[in-house]
Design a protein around this motif. Structure first.
Motif, mmCIF file in Angstrom:
data_model
loop_
_atom_site.group_PDB
_atom_site.id
_atom_site.type_symbol
_atom_site.label_atom_id
_atom_site.label_comp_id
_atom_site.label_asym_id
_atom_site.label_seq_id
_atom_site.Cartn_x
_atom_site.Cartn_y
_atom_site.Cartn_z
ATOM 1 N N SER A 180 -22.432 -22.864 -172.383
ATOM 2 C CA SER A 180 -21.434 -22.387 -173.332
ATOM 3 C C SER A 180 -21.982 -21.373 -174.329
ATOM 4 C CB SER A 180 -20.844 -23.576 -174.112
ATOM 5 O OG SER A 180 -21.860 -24.244 -174.854
ATOM 6 N N THR B 298 -18.864 -21.470 -169.042
ATOM 7 C CA THR B 298 -17.562 -21.471 -169.689
ATOM 8 C C THR B 298 -16.912 -20.103 -169.471
ATOM 9 O OG1 THR B 298 -18.464 -20.663 -171.791
ATOM 10 C CG2 THR B 298 -18.354 -23.073 -171.474
ATOM 11 N N ASP B 299 -15.632 -20.004 -169.761
ATOM 12 C CA ASP B 299 -14.920 -18.748 -169.547
ATOM 13 C C ASP B 299 -15.536 -17.605 -170.348
ATOM 14 O OD1 ASP B 299 -13.200 -20.054 -167.846
ATOM 15 O OD2 ASP B 299 -11.604 -20.307 -169.334
ATOM 16 N N ARG C 207 -22.305 -27.695 -172.436
ATOM 17 C CA ARG C 207 -21.183 -28.430 -173.029
ATOM 18 C C ARG C 207 -20.464 -29.251 -171.971
ATOM 19 N NH1 ARG C 207 -17.170 -25.194 -176.801
ATOM 20 N NH2 ARG C 207 -18.949 -25.622 -178.171
ATOM 21 N N ARG C 208 -20.046 -30.447 -172.398
ATOM 22 C CA ARG C 208 -19.219 -31.284 -171.523
ATOM 23 C C ARG C 208 -18.234 -32.075 -172.348
ATOM 24 N NH1 ARG C 208 -18.976 -36.585 -169.333
ATOM 25 N NH2 ARG C 208 -17.627 -36.493 -167.511
ATOM 26 N N TYR D 36 -21.217 -27.296 -168.667
ATOM 27 C CA TYR D 36 -21.077 -25.849 -168.579
ATOM 28 C C TYR D 36 -21.974 -25.150 -169.596
ATOM 29 C CZ TYR D 36 -16.818 -26.751 -165.878
ATOM 30 O OH TYR D 36 -15.927 -27.183 -164.915
ATOM 31 N N ASP E 163 -22.403 -31.126 -176.976
ATOM 32 C CA ASP E 163 -23.135 -29.875 -176.810
ATOM 33 C C ASP E 163 -24.620 -30.197 -176.933
ATOM 34 O OD1 ASP E 163 -21.209 -27.472 -176.725
ATOM 35 O OD2 ASP E 163 -20.437 -28.633 -178.416
#
Length: 218
Positions: free
Chosen positions: A212, A117-118, A199-200, A210, A161
């Motif tokens: 997270s 994730t970012d 997480r998706r 991703y 999650d």
């Protein structure tokens, strides 16, 4: 005959790429790709996906003895995403774990970016930048997988999650710009417990799980 060999090799390469992408999204590199995700048609009844989040406590033991509560959450994920399969998810999660651990040690942002994730990427990138600025070189090798188990799962607003506890043994050390080991041990592996959450958004066409959140236990 030579052209036939080229065509066959291209078909094999395309097949491997599709298998790699299917579990944890797009990825390019030299790692071993994960198996193809479980696929199937969507279920007609998806009322269970409207339930509120369920968070499960830590659970020890075999992955074959999932608690009823955890099994119920994973079933809801499967209802929302018929392509979800627990066993294939775990295989993909272990592949992602190795890819991310190695990518972080090498400072390989290209390997990390498609799987994080970012927020997690920003954190990893900051650590890599600090290491580069100091002229340090990190080396990590996973020498043994002791276990990998689903520990928690949540599902809310179509976002899943899944938290996995990885217990491994690693050889990890860092050298300074002179090649001197300043931390870790290049000769001895140590047990490592990492608890990672993937997480998706099951309502998205993006198949990627991703990373997270991360934490470690000693």
């Amino acid at each position: 005959m030579q052209y036939l060999d080229i065509i066959l090799l291209a078909m094999v390469a395309a097949f491997i790429f599709l298998r790699l992408r299917s579990v944890l999204g797009k990825r390019t590199g030299h790692e071993q790709p994960p198996p193809e995700r479980y696929s199937g048609k969507p279920l007609e009844d998806d009322a269970a996906t409207d339930e509120k989040v369920v968070k499960l406590p830590h659970r020890k033991g075999s992955q074959d003895t999932l608690s009823p509560e955890l099994r119920a959450v994973l079933t809801r994920v499967h209802v929302a995403d018929r392509g979800f399969d627990e066993a294939h998810f775990m295989q993909g999660a272990q592949w992602a774990y190795e890819t991310i651990v190695n990518g972080f040690a090498k400072g390989d942002r290209e390997a990390l970016r498609p799987l994080l994730t970012d927020d997690v990427f920003a954190s990893f990138n900051a650590a890599i930048e600090a290491r580069e600025a100091a002229g340090h070189d990190m080396h990590t090798e996973i020498t043994d997988y002791r276990s990998a188990e689903i520990e928690e799962a949540t599902f809310e607003d179509n976002v899943a999650d899944i938290t996995v506890r990885f217990v491994t043994e690693m050889v990890t050390f860092t050298k300074n710009s002179d090649g001197v080991v300043i931390s870790g041990d290049p000769t001895t592996g140590k047990p490592v417990i990492d608890i990672w959450t993937f997480r998706r958004d099951t309502g998205s066409k993006d198949p990627t799980w991703y990373l997270s959140a991360t934490r470690s236990e000693t």
